[in-house]
Design a protein around this motif. Structure first.
Motif, mmCIF file in Angstrom:
data_model
loop_
_atom_site.group_PDB
_atom_site.id
_atom_site.type_symbol
_atom_site.label_atom_id
_atom_site.label_comp_id
_atom_site.label_asym_id
_atom_site.label_seq_id
_atom_site.Cartn_x
_atom_site.Cartn_y
_atom_site.Cartn_z
ATOM 1 N N VAL A 53 0.832 -1.210 0.000
ATOM 2 C CA VAL A 53 0.000 0.000 0.000
ATOM 3 C C VAL A 53 0.863 1.255 0.000
ATOM 4 O O VAL A 53 0.598 2.200 -0.749
ATOM 5 C CB VAL A 53 -0.983 -0.023 1.194
ATOM 6 N N GLU A 56 2.320 1.899 -3.472
ATOM 7 C CA GLU A 56 1.314 2.420 -4.410
ATOM 8 C C GLU A 56 0.965 3.880 -4.108
ATOM 9 O O GLU A 56 0.847 4.690 -5.016
ATOM 10 C CB GLU A 56 0.055 1.549 -4.383
ATOM 11 N N LEU A 57 0.811 4.218 -2.829
ATOM 12 C CA LEU A 57 0.528 5.612 -2.478
ATOM 13 C C LEU A 57 1.666 6.527 -2.932
ATOM 14 O O LEU A 57 1.432 7.587 -3.514
ATOM 15 C CB LEU A 57 0.323 5.747 -0.964
ATOM 16 N N ASN A 60 1.773 6.823 -6.740
ATOM 17 C CA ASN A 60 0.654 7.653 -7.196
ATOM 18 C C ASN A 60 0.922 9.132 -6.935
ATOM 19 O O ASN A 60 0.571 9.978 -7.748
ATOM 20 C CB ASN A 60 -0.647 7.221 -6.528
ATOM 21 N N TYR A 89 -0.688 8.459 5.691
ATOM 22 C CA TYR A 89 0.127 8.951 4.585
ATOM 23 C C TYR A 89 -0.360 10.368 4.276
ATOM 24 O O TYR A 89 -1.526 10.570 3.927
ATOM 25 C CB TYR A 89 -0.067 8.043 3.368
ATOM 26 N N PRO A 98 -8.697 8.508 -2.663
ATOM 27 C CA PRO A 98 -8.438 7.154 -3.150
ATOM 28 C C PRO A 98 -9.632 6.211 -3.003
ATOM 29 O O PRO A 98 -9.596 5.100 -3.504
ATOM 30 C CB PRO A 98 -7.263 6.687 -2.289
ATOM 31 N N LEU A 115 -4.600 1.459 -7.282
ATOM 32 C CA LEU A 115 -5.711 1.991 -6.500
ATOM 33 C C LEU A 115 -6.539 0.852 -5.900
ATOM 34 O O LEU A 115 -6.987 0.939 -4.754
ATOM 35 C CB LEU A 115 -6.578 2.903 -7.360
ATOM 36 N N ILE A 118 -4.826 -0.278 -2.820
ATOM 37 C CA ILE A 118 -5.031 0.703 -1.751
ATOM 38 C C ILE A 118 -6.434 0.563 -1.156
ATOM 39 O O ILE A 118 -6.624 0.694 0.052
ATOM 40 C CB ILE A 118 -4.800 2.134 -2.286
ATOM 41 N N GLN A 119 -7.421 0.278 -1.999
ATOM 42 C CA GLN A 119 -8.797 0.170 -1.535
ATOM 43 C C GLN A 119 -9.094 -1.162 -0.854
ATOM 44 O O GLN A 119 -9.910 -1.226 0.058
ATOM 45 C CB GLN A 119 -9.764 0.362 -2.710
ATOM 46 N N LEU A 125 -10.300 2.610 5.363
ATOM 47 C CA LEU A 125 -9.662 3.631 4.535
ATOM 48 C C LEU A 125 -10.395 4.949 4.739
ATOM 49 O O LEU A 125 -11.569 5.075 4.398
ATOM 50 C CB LEU A 125 -9.699 3.213 3.061
ATOM 51 N N TYR A 127 -10.141 9.290 4.278
ATOM 52 C CA TYR A 127 -9.490 10.312 3.475
ATOM 53 C C TYR A 127 -9.877 11.693 3.989
ATOM 54 O O TYR A 127 -11.041 11.945 4.307
ATOM 55 C CB TYR A 127 -9.895 10.188 2.004
ATOM 56 N N LEU A 138 -5.124 4.491 6.813
ATOM 57 C CA LEU A 138 -5.471 3.119 6.477
ATOM 58 C C LEU A 138 -5.322 2.239 7.702
ATOM 59 O O LEU A 138 -4.268 2.246 8.347
ATOM 60 C CB LEU A 138 -4.540 2.614 5.365
#
Length: 147
Positions: A53, A56-57, A60, A89, A98, A115, A118-119, A125, A127, A138
């Motif tokens: 994760v 990927e964050l 991105n 993050y 996300p 993504l 991440i999901q 999760l 945001y 997360l």
């Protein structure tokens, strides 16, 4: 009464790391995550999910947020609280939630794979848009390492 690992899992323990949005910083972030996860007693499978994760964050942020490497700061926090491991993050890239579906990709077989990780990997999760930036929290089910 002696303190046991299950008792420690009920306490709040936190580690923090700050880096810049440059590709060469990813290795340092991964080392920090592995060290901090071990220090906080997280098992290797959970650490692997956290690393996927985080990678990927970070990618991105570089590719879609800033569009390139830059000196924008990224803050990472890893916390174990009441049996949950939380990765927070925070970046200063343009806002992107996300939890939302991404726009279509010109390469359909690559669209949204990061993504989706991440999901789907965390149990929770959250945001929060910042001005400027993003804070993504997360939550993962924490499992203590066997002694």
């Amino acid at each position: 009464m002696p303190v046991t690992l299950p008792m420690l899992m009920q306490l709040s323990q936190q580690e923090h790391f700050r880096l810049t949005a440059r590709p060469e910083q990813l290795a340092a972030a991964m080392e920090w995550l592995e060290y901090s996860g071990s220090k906080l007693g997280l098992d290797s499978q959970l650490q692997l999910r956290l690393q996927l994760v985080l990678e990927e964050l970070f990618l991105n942020t570089l590719q879609h947020g800033h569009g390139q490497a830059c000196d924008g700061e990224i803050d990472l926090d890893l916390e174990v609280e009441q049996g949950l491991a939380w990765l927070v993050y925070t970046d200063h890239a343009p806002c992107f939630d996300p939890r939302q579906t991404p726009p279509p990709s010109p390469v359909p077989e690559e669209a949204g794979v990061g993504l989706a990780l991440i999901q789907q990997l965390p149990a929770s999760l959250d945001y929060q848009p910042l001005t400027p930036g993003n804070r993504i929290r997360l939550g993962f089910t924490a499992t203590p390492q066997a002694n």
